[in-house]
Scaffold this active site. Structure first.
Site, PDB file in Angstrom:
ATOM      1  N   TYR A 133      20.425 -59.034  16.649  1.00 60.13           N
ATOM      2  CA  TYR A 133      20.745 -60.064  17.634  1.00 60.13           C
ATOM      3  C   TYR A 133      20.355 -59.686  19.052  1.00 60.13           C
ATOM      4  CZ  TYR A 133      23.136 -63.618  14.971  1.00 60.13           C
ATOM      5  OH  TYR A 133      23.412 -64.657  14.135  1.00 60.13           O
ATOM      6  N   LYS A 176      23.257 -52.958   4.020  1.00 59.96           N
ATOM      7  CA  LYS A 176      22.050 -53.142   3.206  1.00 59.96           C
ATOM      8  C   LYS A 176      21.266 -51.832   3.307  1.00 59.96           C
ATOM      9  CE  LYS A 176      19.201 -55.723   0.737  1.00 59.96           C
ATOM     10  NZ  LYS A 176      19.517 -56.312  -0.575  1.00 59.96           N
ATOM     11  N   ASP A 219      27.563 -62.755  10.743  1.00 63.72           N
ATOM     12  CA  ASP A 219      27.391 -64.161  11.098  1.00 63.72           C
ATOM     13  C   ASP A 219      27.322 -65.005   9.829  1.00 63.72           C
ATOM     14  OD1 ASP A 219      26.990 -66.334  12.736  1.00 63.72           O
ATOM     15  OD2 ASP A 219      24.815 -66.100  12.764  1.00 63.72           O
TER      16      ASP A 219
END
Ligand code: NAD
Length: 342
Positions: A125, A177, A236
């Site tokens: 982001y 991840k 998010d």
């Protein structure tokens, strides 16, 4: 307690002013202690002051360190950078707390009570994006850089464990991840494990789950989760997913918390498709206001507000269209106010 608490109010764009008006009416009936300083941002900021985040708005939050914010419109693709992201950066609001609790029973999933803690400042982001030209195509390649720092990971994971323990939760799930993005999200997983080993082992349970598996598990068996903590983009996405478990964005509040300031908002956006039609559901913003009341230690008021929302939706059966009801924003607000005054 009658002490007034200064707080910044940003009505925002689209349905923002409608749901903010509804929230103010309800907070007024509740006797909430906030003394509002109303400011503009987003598209309204551009229209009125030529700036999506005018200095007066920033000054106000610097003074109050507390804000309730309606949704702010952000153009997709080009245009100005998100005022929401800039507010988080400006006030270092590193933790985004998004609880999902069943309020209206009888949906696809009942008895949901979990919270997503999203890292709010780092990851993909940060906005380091650019294109590379090939031949005559200036946008032939798109690139983004993500940054996660050890300190940032430690800070959000600490926040999640502290919040979990303070609110009597039993487990923290670390979502990552690290199998693919070994550095970018590996640092998050590794730091979380270190924090757990050093400070929380024996006090609360911890597990690590890969984000894609987590998405599936949240849909198959959401009750196995309690507190989920993850990096910015995954947070998010997963927090919208859990909002869906409890009836959609109209019921999902969020808090952006830093060491020096906190901004409370609905998870949803400005809903331009229904703006100005008087049918928006103000509940998400009202639940954000309840979180804000808890933040300033007015727990009893937060409890009364939540109870009034439950009773209006479930006992009086007054609901807006997104919850398959027929009430307008105004009719729902009147019912809530009647509950609080009755
Ligand atoms: P959105 O959340 O505004 O709307 C998605 C869908 O949910 C729409 O159909 C909308 O009508 C419905 N919806 C949302 N809130 C509702 C409510 N309270 N009551 C009833 N229905 C509701 O998402 P979007 O359309 O993708 O985004 C619109 C704008 O909002 C964009 O400019 C986006 O950048 C911005 N946005 C802002 C925030 C924020 O300020 N925190 C968050 C998300 C999106």
């Amino acid at each position: 307690m009658s002490t007034r608490i200064p707080a910044t109010l940003i009505p925002g764009d689209g349905i923002g002013p409608e749901i903010v008006d509804a929230t103010l009416a309800v907070l007024d009936a509740l006797g909430a202690p906030f003394e509002w300083d109303t400011q503009i941002a987003g598209l309204e900021g551009v229209t009125q002051a030529g700036d999506p985040l005018p200095p007066a708005t920033l000054d106000s939050i610097r003074r109050t360190r507390l804000a309730l914010k309606g949704p702010l419109e952000t153009p997709s693709g080009g245009g100005y950078r998100s005022s929401n992201v800039r507010l988080r950066e400006e006030f270092q609001l590193y933790a985004n707390l998004r609880p999902a609790r069943t309020i209206v029973p009888g949906g696809r999933f009942d008895d949901i009570d979990l919270v997503v803690v999203r890292e709010n400042l780092e990851g993909l982001y940060i906005g380091h994006e650019h294109y590379v030209q090939i031949d005559d195509d200036p946008h032939a390649v798109a690139m983004a850089t993500g940054i996660n720092t050890r300190a940032g990971c430690r800070r959000i994971v600490e926040f999640a464990f502290q919040h979990a323990i303070a609110t009597g939760r039993r487990k923290v799930t670390i979502v990552h991840k690290a199998n693919i993005m070994k550095a970018l999200t590996g640092i998050f997983k590794e730091t979380a494990e270190q924090v757990f080993e050093a400070r929380y082992k024996g006090r609360i349970a911890m597990e690590t789950v890969i984000v894609d598996a987590c998405a599936m598990k949240l849909v198959l068996d959401p009750w196995q989760f309690d507190v989920v903590v993850t990096t910015n983009l995954f947070g998010d996405i997963l927090s919208d997913l859990v909002a869906g478990l409890v009836g959609g964005l109209g019921l999902a509040p969020g808090a952006n918390i830093g060491a020096d300031a906190a901004i409370f908002e609905a998870v949803h956006g400005s809903a331009p498709d229904i703006a100005g039609q008087g049918k928006a559901n103000p509940t998400a913003l009202l639940l954000a206001a309840a979180m804000m009341l808890e933040h300033v230690q007015r727990h009893e008021l937060a409890l009364r507000l939540r109870q009034a929302i439950q009773d209006t939706l479930n006992v009086d059966q007054v609901r807006t269209g997104d919850l398959r009801g027929s009430a307008s924003t105004a009719a729902y607000t009147r019912a809530l106010v009647a509950r609080l005054k009755g």
